[in-house]
Design a protein around this motif. Structure first.
Motif, short mmCIF file in Angstrom:
data_model
loop_
_atom_site.label_atom_id
_atom_site.label_comp_id
_atom_site.label_asym_id
_atom_site.label_seq_id
_atom_site.Cartn_x
_atom_site.Cartn_y
_atom_site.Cartn_z
N ASP A 88 -22.62 -15.75 5.66
CA ASP A 88 -22.45 -15.04 4.40
C ASP A 88 -22.62 -13.55 4.60
N GLY A 89 -21.63 -12.78 4.17
CA GLY A 89 -21.70 -11.33 4.26
C GLY A 89 -21.08 -10.73 5.51
N ILE A 90 -20.75 -11.55 6.50
CA ILE A 90 -20.12 -11.04 7.72
C ILE A 90 -18.68 -10.62 7.42
N GLY A 91 -18.23 -9.56 8.03
CA GLY A 91 -16.87 -9.08 7.81
C GLY A 91 -15.86 -9.83 8.65
N VAL A 92 -14.70 -10.09 8.06
CA VAL A 92 -13.59 -10.71 8.81
C VAL A 92 -13.14 -9.74 9.90
N GLY A 93 -13.15 -10.18 11.14
CA GLY A 93 -12.78 -9.33 12.26
C GLY A 93 -13.85 -8.34 12.68
N ASP A 94 -15.06 -8.47 12.17
CA ASP A 94 -16.14 -7.53 12.49
C ASP A 94 -16.48 -7.60 13.98
N PRO A 95 -16.30 -6.50 14.72
CA PRO A 95 -16.55 -6.52 16.17
C PRO A 95 -18.01 -6.75 16.55
N ARG A 96 -18.91 -6.65 15.57
CA ARG A 96 -20.34 -6.90 15.87
C ARG A 96 -20.63 -8.39 16.01
N TYR A 97 -19.66 -9.22 15.61
CA TYR A 97 -19.87 -10.67 15.67
C TYR A 97 -18.71 -11.33 16.42
N PRO A 98 -18.51 -10.96 17.69
CA PRO A 98 -17.34 -11.49 18.41
C PRO A 98 -17.40 -12.99 18.62
N SER A 99 -18.60 -13.56 18.67
CA SER A 99 -18.71 -14.99 19.00
C SER A 99 -18.19 -15.90 17.89
N ILE A 100 -18.07 -15.40 16.67
CA ILE A 100 -17.63 -16.27 15.57
C ILE A 100 -16.16 -16.11 15.24
N GLN A 101 -15.50 -15.10 15.83
CA GLN A 101 -14.17 -14.76 15.35
C GLN A 101 -13.13 -15.87 15.63
N ASN A 102 -13.23 -16.52 16.78
CA ASN A 102 -12.27 -17.59 17.07
C ASN A 102 -12.44 -18.77 16.10
N THR A 103 -13.71 -19.09 15.78
CA THR A 103 -13.95 -20.16 14.81
C THR A 103 -13.48 -19.74 13.43
N LEU A 104 -13.73 -18.49 13.07
CA LEU A 104 -13.29 -18.00 11.78
C LEU A 104 -11.77 -18.00 11.67
N ARG A 105 -11.11 -17.75 12.79
CA ARG A 105 -9.65 -17.76 12.79
C ARG A 105 -9.12 -19.13 12.35
#
Length: 214
Positions: A88-105
């Motif tokens: 909750d609150g994380i930005g879509v594509g936020d480079p500070r959270y690279p580990s979640i971006q593939n799952t978010l995709r």
């Protein structure tokens, strides 16, 4: 029964492309403006009641659209937005959270394969709870001749309507509903048909797509 199903107006977290889920983020100035334009367009609709997610962005949208009509607004937590849990609150594509971006995709590109954020929900879980609510609504005897406003959220709206689309496997139907998009359905004898899909009543130039992966 006539249902006018609206996605809430814009919020600052929409604008910042943050996952707001069940975090209670209010409408921003533009969100109220879009809701007010929509309210004027629906001014002649004789709403008998409204049902809203309890989150303030949906509730305020419902209040703006209902305006001076003397009809109740009922709250139901089953039409809240997807629960993003720890994300909750994380930005879509936020480079500070690279580990979640593939799952978010997956959430956007293959949503039924999305495993859910830690402590959150999957798309299938959203579909189940919102469909349960929808079935309760359309089979309530007192509502059968009523005109009802439903104020909810982008993912929750797709969940509610998923089994009514021609291709339910296509969860997003080519995109997240834009803010204050209105779908109108006629329900008779437990059967639902679309009259309009995601109509907007404001200038199309004001439509914003905050949901995409770079």
């Amino acid at each position: 029964m006539l249902l006018y199903m609206i996605r809430h107006g814009e919020t600052d977290w929409n604008q910042a492309r943050r996952l707001q889920g069940q975090h209670d983020v209010p409408l921003n100035e533009n969100g109220r403006k879009l809701a007010q334009i929509t309210a004027r367009a629906l001014d002649e609709v004789p709403f008998d009641l409204a049902v809203s997610s309890p989150l303030s962005r949906a509730l305020e949208t419902a209040q703006i659209v209902i305006g001076r009509r003397s009809c109740p607004i009922l709250l139901d937590s089953r039409i809240r937005e997807i629960n993003w849990g720890d994300w909750d609150g994380i930005g879509v594509g936020d480079p500070r959270y690279p580990s979640i971006q593939n799952t978010l995709r997956l959430f956007y590109e293959n949503p039924f394969a999305f495993p859910g954020a830690p402590g959150g929900e999957t798309i299938r879980q959203v579909c189940e709870r919102t469909w349960e609510w929808y079935q309760d609504l359309i089979h309530t005897t007192w509502y059968q001749d009523k005109t009802i406003l439903v104020s909810t959220h982008g993912c929750a709206m797709r969940g509610i309507l998923n089994r009514l689309y021609e291709n339910p496997d296509n969860f997003w139907q080519e995109g997240v509903p834009v803010n204050c998009a209105v779908s109108i359905l006629r329900v008779q004898d437990g059967k639902s048909e679309f009259i309009e899909k995601e109509t907007i009543y404001y200038d199309q130039a004001l439509c914003r797509n905050f949901y995409y992966m770079d």
